[in-house]
Structures are given as C-alpha cells and as structure tokens.
Design a protein around this motif. Structure first.
Motif, PDB file in Angstrom:
ATOM      1  N   THR A 114       1.009  -1.205  -0.005  1.00 37.91           N
ATOM      2  CA  THR A 114       0.071  -0.015  -0.093  1.00 37.91           C
ATOM      3  C   THR A 114       0.855   1.233   0.246  1.00 37.91           C
ATOM      4  O   THR A 114       0.533   2.374  -0.851  1.00 37.91           O
ATOM      5  CB  THR A 114      -0.842  -0.083   1.214  1.00 37.91           C
ATOM      6  N   THR A 121       0.572   6.799  -6.626  1.00 32.19           N
ATOM      7  CA  THR A 121      -0.630   7.773  -6.865  1.00 32.19           C
ATOM      8  C   THR A 121       0.122   9.208  -6.796  1.00 32.19           C
ATOM      9  O   THR A 121      -0.343  10.174  -7.539  1.00 32.19           O
ATOM     10  CB  THR A 121      -1.686   7.540  -5.948  1.00 32.19           C
ATOM     11  N   LYS A 159      -5.234  -5.148  -9.166  1.00 30.81           N
ATOM     12  CA  LYS A 159      -6.253  -4.342  -8.202  1.00 30.81           C
ATOM     13  C   LYS A 159      -5.699  -3.270  -7.889  1.00 30.81           C
ATOM     14  O   LYS A 159      -6.349  -2.071  -7.829  1.00 30.81           O
ATOM     15  CB  LYS A 159      -6.726  -5.320  -7.226  1.00 30.81           C
ATOM     16  N   LEU A 160      -4.282  -3.132  -7.325  1.00 29.49           N
ATOM     17  CA  LEU A 160      -3.488  -2.059  -6.807  1.00 29.49           C
ATOM     18  C   LEU A 160      -3.425  -1.187  -7.897  1.00 29.49           C
ATOM     19  O   LEU A 160      -3.683   0.322  -7.563  1.00 29.49           O
ATOM     20  CB  LEU A 160      -2.215  -2.446  -6.130  1.00 29.49           C
ATOM     21  N   LEU A 163      -6.624   0.634  -8.678  1.00 31.54           N
ATOM     22  CA  LEU A 163      -7.340   1.494  -7.741  1.00 31.54           C
ATOM     23  C   LEU A 163      -6.519   2.914  -7.538  1.00 31.54           C
ATOM     24  O   LEU A 163      -6.847   3.810  -7.437  1.00 31.54           O
ATOM     25  CB  LEU A 163      -7.140   0.918  -6.321  1.00 31.54           C
ATOM     26  N   SER A 164      -5.062   2.564  -7.778  1.00 32.89           N
ATOM     27  CA  SER A 164      -4.397   3.899  -7.867  1.00 32.89           C
ATOM     28  C   SER A 164      -4.532   4.699  -9.066  1.00 32.89           C
ATOM     29  O   SER A 164      -4.436   5.820  -8.822  1.00 32.89           O
ATOM     30  CB  SER A 164      -2.630   3.409  -7.607  1.00 32.89           C
ATOM     31  N   ILE A 167      -7.693   6.685  -8.189  1.00 32.24           N
ATOM     32  CA  ILE A 167      -7.631   7.611  -7.208  1.00 32.24           C
ATOM     33  C   ILE A 167      -6.694   8.753  -7.949  1.00 32.24           C
ATOM     34  O   ILE A 167      -7.161   9.787  -7.684  1.00 32.24           O
ATOM     35  CB  ILE A 167      -6.810   7.056  -5.818  1.00 32.24           C
TER      36      ILE A 167
END
Length: 167
Positions: A114, A121, A159-160, A163-164, A167
């Motif tokens: 994370t 990000t 998935k990461l 997601l980034s 965002i």
C-alpha cells in the motif's frame, strides 16, 4: 505571431522583459527578486531531473558513474533547453519527476504494498501538472505493466494498479 518556437503551448514572450515565460509574477515589484526566484526554480527542476534519473537508473545499473551520466544527459538535452527558454515550468517539473514515477512503479510491482501504491498515486498526481507527460507516462506504464503481467499473472497487483489509477 509572438511565439519563440512552434510548440503546443508556447507563451507569448515580451522581448522587453528579462523574464522568460511570465509564469512567475514579480513579487513586490522587484525585478531582482523575480530573477532570483526564476533561477532557483530552474535549479530545482534541473536538480530533481538529474536526481530522479540517477535514482531510476539505480534499479537497472549499479555503477554510480553511469547513473550520474544518465542524470546529466537527462537534464542537458535539447528538449529541456527549448522548454527552459520558452518558460514552460510545469512541463519541466513533470518531465523532471517522470523517472521517479517509473522507479516507484517498479517498486510497486516488486513489493505490492500500500505504501508503494500511495507513492505511485502521489507522483502520478504531481506529473498531472502537464497533460503531455501524464499521457506519455500512462502509455509507458501500461506497456511495462502488460509485459510484467504477462510474465507473472498476479491479480493482486492488478487491483492495486487499477485503484491507484482511479484515485
């Protein structure tokens, strides 16, 4: 036509002024303060450009001399010179941080944490100051990720990355 070069967003340059692109206002009406601020910002952009390429090459090559040479070549090229003379500080700042984005992306692919996603990000949002570099970074990151995903087939990292990007 008052443009210095035929680029996409070349600012109108007042040839009577000593300031390049009029991106930085004169603070307090002092021309000396404006010139000093301009030189400091250009130094910061050039320093971060060289440092980010030096760090990125640390993922590829362990020789310090080669990494230093890559950093110097990254900031001393005709593209940087043209953008400096036309006063495109947002482009230069995004261009300078682009190798750090790639380094953080490689860290994200290796560690899958994370913390790396947050760094990726953050750098992606900083690079978004200039849409040209943002589009180029999306293309290059997509190519790198497609080759990496074809080799490793890890769904968690997919998935990461999604997601980034959202965002």
């Amino acid at each position: 036509n008052n443009s210095l070069f035929l680029l996409d967003f070349t600012p109108v340059i007042n040839y009577n002024s000593l300031f390049y692109g009029k991106d930085i206002p004169e603070y307090g009406g002092s021309l000396l303060l404006t010139l000093i601020t301009e030189r400091i910002l250009l130094f910061i952009v050039l320093f971060f450009g060289a440092y980010s390429m030096y760090e990125f090459f640390g993922k590829i090559i362990q020789q310090r001399t080669a990494r230093f040479y890559a950093g110097i070549l990254y900031v001393l090229n005709p593209l940087m010179y043209i953008r400096i003379t036309s006063g495109q500080l947002f482009f230069l700042f995004s261009y300078a941080l682009f190798p750090l984005l790639l380094k953080v992306f490689f860290d994200l692919l290796e560690k899958k944490g994370t913390k790396e996603m947050i760094k990726f990000t953050l750098f992606l949002s900083i690079i978004a100051f200039n849409i040209h570099i943002l589009i180029i970074s999306f293309i290059i990151v997509s190519i790198i990720f497609s080759f990496w995903f074809n080799k490793h087939r890890n769904v968690r990292i997919l998935k990461l990355i999604i997601l980034s990007s959202i965002i």
